[in-house]
Write an enzyme that holds these catalytic residues in place. Structure first.
Site, PDB file in Angstrom:
ATOM      1  N   THR A 196      85.910 -21.476 -30.882  1.00 46.02           N
ATOM      2  CA  THR A 196      84.735 -21.957 -31.618  1.00 46.02           C
ATOM      3  C   THR A 196      83.527 -21.898 -30.684  1.00 46.02           C
ATOM      4  OG1 THR A 196      85.305 -24.245 -31.041  1.00 46.02           O
ATOM      5  CG2 THR A 196      86.036 -23.440 -33.190  1.00 46.02           C
ATOM      6  N   THR A 247      88.268 -27.226 -31.147  1.00 42.54           N
ATOM      7  CA  THR A 247      87.192 -28.208 -31.173  1.00 42.54           C
ATOM      8  C   THR A 247      86.211 -27.819 -32.262  1.00 42.54           C
ATOM      9  OG1 THR A 247      87.449 -28.616 -28.804  1.00 42.54           O
ATOM     10  CG2 THR A 247      85.381 -29.300 -29.811  1.00 42.54           C
ATOM     11  N   ARG A 264      92.528 -30.443 -19.269  1.00 44.61           N
ATOM     12  CA  ARG A 264      91.670 -29.994 -18.176  1.00 44.61           C
ATOM     13  C   ARG A 264      92.201 -28.670 -17.650  1.00 44.61           C
ATOM     14  NH1 ARG A 264      92.611 -34.341 -13.950  1.00 44.61           N
ATOM     15  NH2 ARG A 264      94.670 -34.177 -14.913  1.00 44.61           N
ATOM     16  N   ASN A 277      83.559 -35.503 -24.619  1.00 39.62           N
ATOM     17  CA  ASN A 277      83.021 -34.490 -23.709  1.00 39.62           C
ATOM     18  C   ASN A 277      81.562 -34.741 -23.379  1.00 39.62           C
ATOM     19  OD1 ASN A 277      85.404 -33.152 -23.368  1.00 39.62           O
ATOM     20  ND2 ASN A 277      84.919 -31.433 -24.695  1.00 39.62           N
ATOM     21  N   CYS A 300      84.153 -25.984 -22.364  1.00 41.03           N
ATOM     22  CA  CYS A 300      84.021 -27.137 -23.265  1.00 41.03           C
ATOM     23  C   CYS A 300      82.655 -27.818 -23.207  1.00 41.03           C
ATOM     24  CB  CYS A 300      85.109 -28.163 -22.967  1.00 41.03           C
ATOM     25  SG  CYS A 300      86.780 -27.591 -23.341  1.00 41.03           S
TER      26      CYS A 300
END
EC number: 1.1.1.22
Length: 436
Positions: free
Chosen positions: A86, A122, A154, A211, A263
């Site tokens: 995404t 996400t 991570r 995040n 991210c």
């Protein structure tokens, strides 16, 4: 249980391999034939410590397989995970959901049994509603529950994060979805991993909010580092002093060249766009994004200052050690090293670089940078050495050798991995972040 994992990139492959290691039967699906062929040959598309061994053992055990056929992969599946990319959409910063929507449409066209469809990617708030609508357009009579289950992995520690998670967030709107997800994650009950059941939209927002908050902590300590340099304080002492407060915590309070990766950059932008769409401004996140972008270029200028400033930089050489956005990954997405290298080459500096894993992906992003086979090859004849990523390989450089082969004994440590007195006692000009 049988699990279908649509998307065999970072999230999909790690999640699929870990689910298989729990004892589930997992099929990883990807449209990229070459990627699937490489996986069949045991070649990983990403670098992640322990992943190749985990994949190999579960393939041999018959619990993990790969295919390009979605129809084949989802047949008889109890849960179908959507784990496709995404990325930020060009032009406006919104999350590009075209891959998610395409998968949802194909799932709807190939449903053969009752199933739970899980968005692992996400995605912005409301995406689950749209996935549900798209699948419903197929007119299938099979029961489908659309669930949100964001990942909190991570890079460089993903397998451990998956098997020993801080929490598992599940956004389910019905009992069918909840019960299926309980069974999917049942192996983790033994570890007493907390499972948080919420509604679907809360689950989607939890990922972005988490995040954005971590990105804010990084940006905050970076700004404190700048202030420390002005007032003569030590940011590492400041970080420890505030991190011991249980309300704050010590993680993500390490000053450096800014955040990057797959991210934080795209998720903070997507959260900003969501807040704009719903007329609910997120001014703090907006400031974080702007400050982090500025941070990366300022680190390039810090290196320039160490070799006498931009005016006299042309023709000089800088060795960049570390290119990936963090150690133990080959991920170059939004790495601070890109902006640092660009700032240097714009000033006419010759840049030689080395990274243990990221150079192949770095080459097209840094066309004017010379990639070297090792640290000391990059350092040969350099006017300064700049550590941009804190790989273990750079924590114990032979400083006497560096002093002999470099043109000038200048070390710019953008990750503060050396003790200033140790380096200066060896005759180096030492520049770090947020320290006197």
């Amino acid at each position: 249980m049988k699990i279908a994992m649509v998307g065999s990139g970072y999230v999909g492959l790690v999640s699929g391999a870990c689910f298989a290691d729990f004892g589930h039967t997992v099929v990883c699906i990807d449209k990229d034939q070459s990627k699937i062929d490489r996986l069949h040959d045991g070649i990983m598309p990403i670098y992640e410590p322990g992943l190749a061994e985990l994949v190999e053992s579960n393939v041999k055990a018959g619990r993990l397989s790969f295919t390009t056929s979605l129809a084949e992969g989802i047949k008889d599946a109890n849960a179908i995970f959507i784990a496709v990319g995404t990325p930020s959409r060009r032009g406006d910063g919104h999350a590009d959901l075209s891959f998610v929507h395409a998968v949802a449409r194909e799932i709807g066209e190939n449903l053969a049994n009752d199933v739970v469809v899980v968005t692992k990617s996400t995605v912005p708030v409301g995406t689950g509603d749209e996935v549900e609508r798209i699948i419903g357009e197929s007119g299938s009579s099979h029961k489908v529950s659309v669930v949100s289950n964001p990942e909190f992995l991570r890079e460089g520690a993903a397998i451990g994060d998956f098997k020993r998670p801080d929490r598992i967030v599940i956004g389910a709107e019905d009992e069918f979805g909840q019960e299926t997800m309980r069974e999917v994650y049942r192996p983790l009950f033994l570890n007493e991993s907390p499972i948080l059941f919420v509604n679907r939209r809360s689950s989607e927002l939890i990922k972005y909010a988490a995040n954005a908050f971590l990105a804010t902590k990084i940006t905050f300590i970076n700004e404190m580092a700048d202030l420390c340099e002005k007032v003569g304080a030590d940011v590492q002492d400041v970080s420890r002093g505030i991190g011991l407060d249980g309300r704050i915590g010590k993680k993500f309070l390490h000053a450096g060249p800014g955040y990057g990766g797959s991210c934080f950059p795209k998720d903070t932008l997507a959260l900003l766009k969501t807040s704009e769409d719903y007329d609910s401004p997120t001014r703090i996140v907006e400031a974080v994004v702007k400050a982090n972008d500025t941070r990366k270029r300022s680190m390039g200028r810090k290196v320039l200052d160490a070799i006498g400033g931009a005016e006299g930089a042309r023709g000089k050489k800088v060795a960049l050690l570390g290119l990936t956005f963090k150690p133990n990954t080959d991920d170059m997405r939004d790495s601070p090293a890109i902006a640092v290298a660009q700032t240097l080459t714009d000033a006419g500096v010759e840049v030689a670089a080395y990274d243990p894993e990221g150079m192949e992906l770095a080459k097209p992003l840094m066309p004017n940078v010379t990639m070297c086979e090792g640290s000391y090859e990059a350092i040969e004849g350099a006017d300064a050495v700049a550590i941009v990523t804190e790989w273990d390989a750079f924590r114990a450089l032979d400083l006497e050798r560096v002093k002999q082969i470099a043109k000038a004994p200048v070390l710019v440590d953008l990750r503060n991995i050396y003790r200033p007195e140790d380096v200066r006692n060896r005759g180096f000009t030492y520049v770090s972040v947020g320290r006197p």
